[in-house]
Each structure stands twice: as C-alpha cells, then as structure tokens.
Enzyme design. Structure first.
Site, PDB file in Angstrom:
ATOM      1  N   TRP A  50      29.701  35.450  31.230  1.00  0.00           N
ATOM      2  CA  TRP A  50      31.146  35.651  31.445  1.00  0.00           C
ATOM      3  C   TRP A  50      31.952  35.178  30.247  1.00  0.00           C
ATOM      4  CZ3 TRP A  50      32.220  39.333  34.461  1.00  0.00           C
ATOM      5  CH2 TRP A  50      31.466  39.566  35.595  1.00  0.00           C
ATOM      6  N   LYS A  68      34.728  35.322  45.103  1.00  0.00           N
ATOM      7  CA  LYS A  68      33.644  34.351  45.213  1.00  0.00           C
ATOM      8  C   LYS A  68      34.029  33.226  46.163  1.00  0.00           C
ATOM      9  CE  LYS A  68      32.116  36.483  41.313  1.00  0.00           C
ATOM     10  NZ  LYS A  68      32.654  36.904  40.019  1.00  0.00           N
ATOM     11  N   ASP A 105      38.484  29.973  33.140  1.00  0.00           N
ATOM     12  CA  ASP A 105      38.040  30.936  34.149  1.00  0.00           C
ATOM     13  C   ASP A 105      37.279  30.154  35.217  1.00  0.00           C
ATOM     14  OD1 ASP A 105      36.798  32.845  35.687  1.00  0.00           O
ATOM     15  OD2 ASP A 105      35.875  33.929  34.023  1.00  0.00           O
TER      16      ASP A 105
HETATM   17  C1  LIG Z   1      32.827  37.544  38.838  1.00  0.00           C
HETATM   18  C2  LIG Z   1      33.348  36.857  37.647  1.00  0.00           C
HETATM   19  C3  LIG Z   1      34.229  37.503  36.753  1.00  0.00           C
HETATM   20  C4  LIG Z   1      34.648  38.944  36.898  1.00  0.00           C
HETATM   21  O1  LIG Z   1      35.384  39.152  38.024  1.00  0.00           O
HETATM   22  P1  LIG Z   1      35.956  40.619  38.366  1.00  0.00           P
HETATM   23  O2  LIG Z   1      36.782  40.368  39.557  1.00  0.00           O
HETATM   24  O3  LIG Z   1      34.762  41.498  38.639  1.00  0.00           O
HETATM   25  O4  LIG Z   1      36.724  41.106  37.201  1.00  0.00           O
HETATM   26  C5  LIG Z   1      34.701  36.780  35.678  1.00  0.00           C
HETATM   27  N1  LIG Z   1      34.348  35.499  35.472  1.00  0.00           N
HETATM   28  C6  LIG Z   1      33.494  34.853  36.314  1.00  0.00           C
HETATM   29  C7  LIG Z   1      33.133  33.415  36.050  1.00  0.00           C
HETATM   30  C8  LIG Z   1      32.973  35.519  37.417  1.00  0.00           C
HETATM   31  O5  LIG Z   1      32.147  34.881  38.261  1.00  0.00           O
END
Ligand SMILES: *Cc1c(COP(=O)(O)O)cnc(C)c1O
Length: 360
Positions: free
Chosen positions: A101, A195, A171
């Site tokens: 990521w 998540k 993030d």
């Molecule tokens: C799932 C995830 C993303 C991407 O998320 P989307 O909603 O598919 O754009 C980005 N960063 C992390 C750490 C993730 O787990």
C-alpha cells in the site's frame, strides 16, 4: 456451525450492527423511509451524520481544530487527492515505504510531486518497519506519509513517528479504531471504511484545519477537502447508507468500552494466532519480524505449500472463511478486525493446531 469471516476487506461487521440495520432497513425510527431513500439534506439524515461524527470524535478523542470528512473514492483515490490538497505550492513530499500500500501511494503521488522515499523495508521483502533513526526527512517536504498497517504484508507500526514541524499523514485504512491514538500527532489521517469502519464506499478523512485551503486549482471540487469541510461533506451527495452503517459501528464500539477496550481484545486475539504459529514446530511460519507483527492482518505460510489447498478446503468446511493469502504473498492471511469475535479467533487457532498435528 458458526461461520467466521477472515476476509481482509470488505470484511466482517458486528453481528449486532447487521441485525439493527436489518430491523431498521425499511423504516428508520418510524419516519416511514429507509435511510437509503432519504434526502441527504433532510433532518433525519442530518441527525445520522451529526451523531456519526460526534461518536467518532468521542471514540478517537479528535481535537476541535480537526475536521472530519466522509468522502468517496476509497483510500486509493486519496493517494492522489492528498498531494493535490496538501502540497500547497511545495514540490516534494516524504514517503516511508513498508509494503504494497505504501508503494501504491508513492506511485500515485509521483504524478503530482517529487516523492522522496525516506525509508524503505524493500530490502527484506517488507518484513519489518525501518527504525525512525534511519529516516532521512526533508524540511521542505509538504508532508511525511506512512501506512500504519500494511494489510497485505501484515506489518504494523506500534509507534507514531516523531517528524517535527512537517505534517504527518497516515493511511490507517486497516487499523483505525483498533487502538487508541493521539490524533494531535497527525496532520491528516485517512482510511477506507471497508476494513474496520463499515461497508465499502466511504473514505474517512481527519484533517487539521490549518492544512486546508491549499488545494491545486485542478482538484475536483468534490475532493477539495476545504470545500467539503465547509459543507459538512455535502457539497454533493455523500455515501449516506455507508455513513449510517459506520455510525452504528461507532455506537457499537462506544458500547463495548471504546478503543482502549478494543485494543485489549485485539492484543489477545492476535496472540492466539501468533501462538498457534509459534507453537507449530515450524509447520506454520510468519514472514514478519516479531516486533512489528500486525494485530489486524496475520499472513502465514505452511511449511509445505502443497498443503495450502487442503488447508483452505478444510478450514472452509469448518466455517472459517476467506483465509487465502494475498496473491503477492501466498499462503494464508487471517484478518481479525474489531468485529471478529474472540471466539472466531479461538476456533481458528484450534483448527490450526489440529491441522498441523494431522498433516505435520
Ligand atoms: C484496502 C487498503 C487501501 C485501498 O482501499 P480502497 O478503498 O480499495 O481504495 C489502501 N490502503 C490500505 C492500508 C488498505 O488496507
């Protein structure tokens, strides 16, 4: 048989929340409409949004000089929108690379600015977090970006980096709300919802007010954080049902004692899986260095990859779903977010022990 869903995302939601949503689906609080059918400008939805924000502020202790935005696009859209909103005329940003990521965030930011990779764990296949002492930060960077939990690699920061006056951007898509954090250490926190917050469709942004108002002129209006902050995330139609569901999850978390209580449970849950790995005499293996193993996403391999298919089939027959690892890592991955009950993790640990004994 009880079913447990170990998907990395979209992921398990609290059963109580799903049942409440089911009960309220056609007619929210006797207003005669489903939340899906309401005007986002009406008093009913206004109340849902205000409660969701207030509950999140209480859960995370968000200071009053931070704005909370419920936007769309997923975290991946904000890989681009963060430089678009925060560069403010600067030409570079610092990024720490701890896995898939981080790498994607870097690639996207490179379309808008010079990305300086100030630290990376690529040399050891992203199996660890580079110590802060080795980061070569730049004073003229617009911000420092890192990923708190690498959902695919299973590497998690258990500390918040000290970065001085440069705003820290994080993030937190896969570990937000899993432990208490001090929001005031951050310039901006963002997280896709699917998540640990609610259904896919919302991206939560928590941003310090003084960082707003610097968007590139080409930034789409619906993704200009300042404009959205000035309009309660309603410059256009927000993801109303997702916000409602996230609000139910926030109330569920408050009812269970908030983030400190979640952290205690999450530590206990993760320990069950790591103990199952460590006590297997090498039948299972964690690719991640011990001091940065994720509490949320636990990748592990079997010593004989030929057993992977049997493990997946048998675990599924035992009600343990979606344990297949990400294709880039292989093996298995157990995602055990807030909504995964400890009973589910106990069932997985027991299954892992039994499977190792029968196939070791
Ligand atoms: C799932 C995830 C993303 C991407 O998320 P989307 O909603 O598919 O754009 C980005 N960063 C992390 C750490 C993730 O787990």
């Amino acid at each position: 048989m009880t079913i447990y869903n170990f998907s990395a995302g979209p992921a398990v939601l609290p059963q109580e929340v799903l049942l409440q949503a089911q009960a309220e689906l056609p007619n929210w609080r006797d207003c005669g409409m489903s939340v899906m059918e309401m005007s986002h400008r009406g008093p009913e939805f206004g109340q849902i949004l205000a409660e969701a924000e207030a509950d999140l502020r209480e859960l995370m202790g968000i200071p009053s000089n931070y704005k909370v935005l419920f936007l769309q696009g997923g975290a991946a859209a904000h890989f681009a929108l963060i430089p678009m909103n925060l560069l403010g005329g600067k030409t570079s940003a610092d990024y720490v690379n701890t896995g898939s990521w981080s790498t994607m965030a870097i690639k996207e930011a490179q379309r808008y600015c010079t990305v300086v990779e100030v630290a990376s764990s690529a040399d050891k296949n992203f199996s660890y977090i580079p110590a802060r002492e080795g980061w070569k930060l730049n004073q003229d960077a617009a911000y420092v970006h890192y990923v708190a939990n690498e959902t695919i690699g299973g590497v998690e920061f258990n500390w918040v980096p000290e970065v001085g006056d440069v705003p820290l951007v994080c993030d937190m898509s896969s570990n937000i709300l899993s432990r208490p954090i001090d929001v005031s250490q951050f310039g901006l926190i963002y997280a896709g919802a699917q998540k640990n917050i609610g259904p896919a469709g919302i991206t939560l942004i928590i941003v310090r007010e003084d960082l707003l108002g610097k968007a590139m002129p080409t930034t789409p209006k619906v993704f200009d954080y300042q404009i959205q902050a000035n309009n309660q995330s309603m410059i256009n139609t927000p993801p109303t049902y997702g916000i409602y569901m996230a609000g139910l999850v926030f109330k569920w978390l408050l009812g269970r004692g908030g983030l400190a209580a979640m952290e205690t449970t999450n530590i206990a849950k993760a320990k069950l899986v790591y103990d199952a790995i460590e006590s297997s005499s090498g039948f299972y293996h964690s690719p991640v260095t011990a001091d940065c193993r994720s509490r949320m996403n636990i990748p592990f391999t079997l010593k004989d990859a030929a057993l992977d298919a049997v493990f997946l089939k048998t675990s599924q027959e035992n009600g343990l779903l979606q344990l297949k690892g990400h294709k880039s890592v292989g093996g298995m991955r157990a995602s055990i977010y807030n909504a995964m009950p400890i009973e589910g993790v106990q069932a997985l640990a027991t299954f892992m022990g039994d499977f190792a004994r029968q196939n070791g």
